[in-house]
Design a protein around this motif. Structure first.
Motif, short mmCIF file in Angstrom:
data_model
loop_
_atom_site.label_atom_id
_atom_site.label_comp_id
_atom_site.label_asym_id
_atom_site.label_seq_id
_atom_site.Cartn_x
_atom_site.Cartn_y
_atom_site.Cartn_z
N SER A 162 0.85 -1.19 0.00
CA SER A 162 0.00 0.00 0.00
C SER A 162 0.88 1.23 0.00
CB SER A 162 -0.88 0.05 1.25
OG SER A 162 -1.83 -0.99 1.23
N LEU A 163 0.51 2.20 -0.82
CA LEU A 163 1.13 3.51 -0.77
C LEU A 163 0.21 4.39 0.05
CD1 LEU A 163 3.45 5.31 -1.70
CD2 LEU A 163 2.04 5.95 -3.67
N CYS A 164 0.70 4.84 1.20
CA CYS A 164 -0.10 5.65 2.11
C CYS A 164 0.28 7.11 1.90
CB CYS A 164 0.16 5.23 3.55
SG CYS A 164 -0.04 3.45 3.79
N ILE A 165 -0.72 7.94 1.62
CA ILE A 165 -0.50 9.34 1.29
C ILE A 165 -1.30 10.21 2.25
CG2 ILE A 165 -0.63 11.09 -0.52
CD1 ILE A 165 -0.84 8.70 -2.53
N MET A 166 -0.63 11.19 2.87
CA MET A 166 -1.30 12.10 3.80
C MET A 166 -1.16 13.53 3.28
SD MET A 166 -0.68 12.63 7.91
CE MET A 166 1.05 13.04 7.75
N ASN A 167 -2.30 14.20 3.16
CA ASN A 167 -2.33 15.59 2.70
C ASN A 167 -2.88 16.46 3.82
OD1 ASN A 167 -2.51 18.01 1.38
ND2 ASN A 167 -4.12 17.38 -0.04
N VAL A 168 -2.00 17.18 4.51
CA VAL A 168 -2.43 18.07 5.60
C VAL A 168 -2.58 19.51 5.13
CG1 VAL A 168 -1.40 16.60 7.37
CG2 VAL A 168 -0.07 18.48 6.41
N ASN A 169 -2.43 19.74 3.84
CA ASN A 169 -2.51 21.09 3.29
C ASN A 169 -3.95 21.49 2.99
OD1 ASN A 169 0.44 21.77 3.12
ND2 ASN A 169 0.40 19.82 2.01
N LYS A 170 -4.13 22.70 2.51
CA LYS A 170 -5.47 23.25 2.30
C LYS A 170 -5.96 23.12 0.86
CE LYS A 170 -4.97 26.60 6.00
NZ LYS A 170 -5.83 26.17 7.02
N PRO B 124 -7.89 14.78 -1.15
CA PRO B 124 -8.44 16.07 -0.72
C PRO B 124 -7.68 16.65 0.47
CG PRO B 124 -10.18 14.42 -0.97
CD PRO B 124 -8.87 13.69 -1.06
N PRO B 125 -7.85 17.95 0.73
CA PRO B 125 -7.18 18.58 1.87
C PRO B 125 -7.59 17.91 3.18
CG PRO B 125 -8.45 20.20 0.58
CD PRO B 125 -8.71 18.86 -0.01
N GLY B 126 -6.61 17.76 4.07
CA GLY B 126 -6.90 17.20 5.38
C GLY B 126 -7.33 15.74 5.36
N ARG B 127 -6.88 14.98 4.35
CA ARG B 127 -7.29 13.58 4.21
C ARG B 127 -6.07 12.69 3.97
NH1 ARG B 127 -11.59 15.14 5.98
NH2 ARG B 127 -13.54 15.23 4.87
N SER B 128 -6.31 11.38 4.06
CA SER B 128 -5.28 10.41 3.73
C SER B 128 -5.87 9.38 2.77
CB SER B 128 -4.72 9.72 4.98
OG SER B 128 -5.70 8.89 5.56
N LEU B 129 -4.98 8.70 2.06
CA LEU B 129 -5.37 7.67 1.10
C LEU B 129 -4.43 6.49 1.28
CD1 LEU B 129 -6.96 6.74 -1.46
CD2 LEU B 129 -5.12 7.81 -2.80
N HIS B 130 -4.99 5.29 1.37
CA HIS B 130 -4.20 4.06 1.42
C HIS B 130 -4.50 3.31 0.14
CE1 HIS B 130 -4.18 5.40 5.53
NE2 HIS B 130 -3.15 4.59 5.75
N SER C 60 3.45 15.20 -6.88
CA SER C 60 2.21 15.80 -6.40
C SER C 60 2.20 17.30 -6.68
CB SER C 60 2.09 15.56 -4.89
OG SER C 60 0.94 16.18 -4.37
N THR C 61 1.02 17.85 -6.89
CA THR C 61 0.87 19.29 -7.12
C THR C 61 1.03 20.10 -5.85
OG1 THR C 61 -1.52 19.09 -6.87
CG2 THR C 61 -0.62 18.98 -9.13
N THR C 62 0.88 19.45 -4.70
CA THR C 62 1.05 20.11 -3.41
C THR C 62 1.85 19.16 -2.50
OG1 THR C 62 -0.12 21.33 -1.66
CG2 THR C 62 -1.11 19.26 -2.36
N PRO C 63 2.58 19.65 -1.53
CA PRO C 63 3.37 18.76 -0.68
C PRO C 63 2.49 17.75 0.07
CG PRO C 63 4.10 21.02 -0.41
CD PRO C 63 2.84 21.07 -1.22
N VAL C 64 2.95 16.51 0.12
CA VAL C 64 2.28 15.43 0.85
C VAL C 64 3.35 14.60 1.56
CG1 VAL C 64 0.27 15.26 -0.70
CG2 VAL C 64 2.33 13.91 -1.18
N VAL C 65 2.92 13.70 2.43
CA VAL C 65 3.81 12.73 3.06
C VAL C 65 3.41 11.35 2.55
CG1 VAL C 65 4.57 11.72 5.24
CG2 VAL C 65 4.13 14.18 5.09
N MET C 66 4.41 10.52 2.16
CA MET C 66 4.13 9.19 1.65
C MET C 66 4.91 8.13 2.41
SD MET C 66 3.94 9.49 -2.44
CE MET C 66 2.90 10.72 -3.23
#
Length: 114
Positions: free
Chosen positions: A27-35, A59-65, A85-91
């Motif tokens: 699984s690629l886990c992606i966290m987007n804490v941006n707006k 989406p903003p404030g969400r995660s995806l597995h 990514s178009t905006t910074p995320v953590v993977m």
């Protein structure tokens, strides 16, 4: 800034194992804490075939597995992954291997660039 825009995971491998209702997977886990929504393109590189790509949005404030075995990535074949990514995320990449009597879980944060 929270996260990075470009991520690399050079050691991908979806094990062949299956035990009962569980299948080995990554699984690629992606966290987007941006707006703003993160639009992400993922490339999969192989030793013996052309790269594949897949696009997702988080989406903003969400995660995806994202289960990589559901994207047509072959089992029991090494691959590498790059995501932009178009905006910074953590993977984070996680691997569950259920092919042996004892299950094995591996997880790693990739190499990133802004």
């Amino acid at each position: 800034m929270n996260g990075a825009k470009r991520w690399f995971f050079p050691d991908g491998y979806i094990p062949c194992g299956k035990r009962g209702y569980l299948a080995s997977h990554e699984s690629l886990c992606i966290m987007n804490v941006n707006k703003e929504t993160a639009k992400i393109k993922i490339w999969f590189f192989f030793e013996d075939r052309d790269p594949l790509s897949h696009e997702v949005e988080v989406p903003p404030g969400r995660s995806l597995h994202l289960r990589l075995d559901k994207l047509g990535i072959p089992r029991c074949k090494p691959y590498s992954l790059m995501a932009e990514s178009t905006t910074p995320v953590v993977m984070q990449l996680s691997r569950l291997d259920v092919g042996k009597e004892h299950h094995t879980l591996m997880t790693t944060i990739g190499y990133w660039e802004e």
